[in-house]
Motif scaffolding. Sequence first.
Motif, PDB file in Angstrom:
ATOM      1  N   GLU A  35       0.854  -1.185   0.000  1.00 39.50           N
ATOM      2  CA  GLU A  35       0.000   0.000   0.000  1.00 39.50           C
ATOM      3  C   GLU A  35       0.888   1.231   0.000  1.00 39.50           C
ATOM      4  O   GLU A  35       1.733   1.396   0.882  1.00 39.50           O
ATOM      5  CB  GLU A  35      -0.909   0.006   1.232  1.00 39.50           C
ATOM      6  N   LEU A  36       0.712   2.084  -1.015  1.00 44.24           N
ATOM      7  CA  LEU A  36       1.557   3.257  -1.179  1.00 44.24           C
ATOM      8  C   LEU A  36       0.703   4.505  -1.389  1.00 44.24           C
ATOM      9  O   LEU A  36      -0.483   4.412  -1.759  1.00 44.24           O
ATOM     10  CB  LEU A  36       2.474   3.081  -2.393  1.00 44.24           C
ATOM     11  N   ASP A  37       1.305   5.657  -1.193  1.00 49.03           N
ATOM     12  CA  ASP A  37       0.634   6.912  -1.533  1.00 49.03           C
ATOM     13  C   ASP A  37       0.515   7.025  -3.049  1.00 49.03           C
ATOM     14  O   ASP A  37       1.364   6.514  -3.791  1.00 49.03           O
ATOM     15  CB  ASP A  37       1.423   8.103  -1.007  1.00 49.03           C
ATOM     16  N   GLU A  38      -0.534   7.689  -3.511  1.00 51.71           N
ATOM     17  CA  GLU A  38      -0.640   7.938  -4.949  1.00 51.71           C
ATOM     18  C   GLU A  38       0.508   8.817  -5.410  1.00 51.71           C
ATOM     19  O   GLU A  38       0.979   9.679  -4.665  1.00 51.71           O
ATOM     20  CB  GLU A  38      -1.969   8.627  -5.280  1.00 51.71           C
ATOM     21  N   PRO A  39       0.982   8.621  -6.633  1.00 52.77           N
ATOM     22  CA  PRO A  39       2.076   9.460  -7.136  1.00 52.77           C
ATOM     23  C   PRO A  39       1.629  10.906  -7.324  1.00 52.77           C
ATOM     24  O   PRO A  39       0.451  11.177  -7.620  1.00 52.77           O
ATOM     25  CB  PRO A  39       2.424   8.809  -8.476  1.00 52.77           C
ATOM     26  N   CYS A  40       2.555  11.824  -7.155  1.00 56.67           N
ATOM     27  CA  CYS A  40       2.282  13.247  -7.372  1.00 56.67           C
ATOM     28  C   CYS A  40       2.902  13.644  -8.710  1.00 56.67           C
ATOM     29  O   CYS A  40       4.128  13.753  -8.818  1.00 56.67           O
ATOM     30  CB  CYS A  40       2.884  14.090  -6.249  1.00 56.67           C
TER      31      CYS A  40
END
Length: 304
Positions: A18-23
């Motif tokens: 589970e990762l943060d969405e890319p910016c």
Amino acid sequence: MRALVYDPDTVRGVRFDELDEPCPTPSQALIKVEVASLNFGELAFAARQLRPGQVFGKDAAGVVVRAAADGSGPPAGTRVVSFAGTGGWAQMRAVETADLAAVPDSVELGEAAALPAAGVTALQAVRRLGPVLGRRVLVTGASGGVGRFAVQLAARAGAHVIASVGRPERAEGLGRLGAAEILTGSALPGNRVFGVLDNVGGQVLAESLGLLEPGGVVLSIGWASREPTVIDFEEARMRGGHGRIEPFTVSAPFGPGIAYLLHLLERGEMDSQIGWRASWAKVDEAVEALLGRRILGKALLEVT
């Protein structure tokens, strides 16, 4: 978001995280990924290309959810397919607009997802050979993703294509794609060739140099054998080799090449050669089959 990341401590080198969405940067579009494709090289050589925890994936197709802030690229809602070094095996991907292309309405996203790394590599390699109309071109490792695209594109350019595969069952369908001759195992062409598109490396690459006609070229594209290449130049001279050998690396921007291949798909003039397709929950099965050389052509993951 869910993503498939490199983990050298797992059996197949890949796991969910589970990762943060890319910016996205101003020149990048944010894509909701629906289908991703696997490439042999990114799995076989993951330790050379990725850091632990980094997201796998060169190829991904989906829908733009946020257009690039600099105004480049397609608007939100556009179906696209993209090519970048990493980040494709995730629910969301940020990618340079120069490295994506809009998918025509008549082309299914899975068919498009199969194109980028393998298709653009084959396209650039065939172009690197120069004019091949009426010339003999050998494609080694012709049963894989790059190989099957290379056979189609070289034949389309007018070459007499000789497709080389390791085992007879791996040759399935290559004649329909444009191969005029098919070789299996260690068999070599009976006559000299103008160009070699080598996806195997090792002994196959070493022997290719001695097959060339004057002015011919061997392009070393892939390393499916994972064996060292030792070239005996004296033997090559004795066999009458008259050409050169070059390392080949695909180069950006990738968008124009992807767009051309999509055009061929739309017109029914190319086949994506999808040999395996399933949910990304079965990624371990896909990796095992691809590295075990049990897939003809491309393998796709449906991202949920």
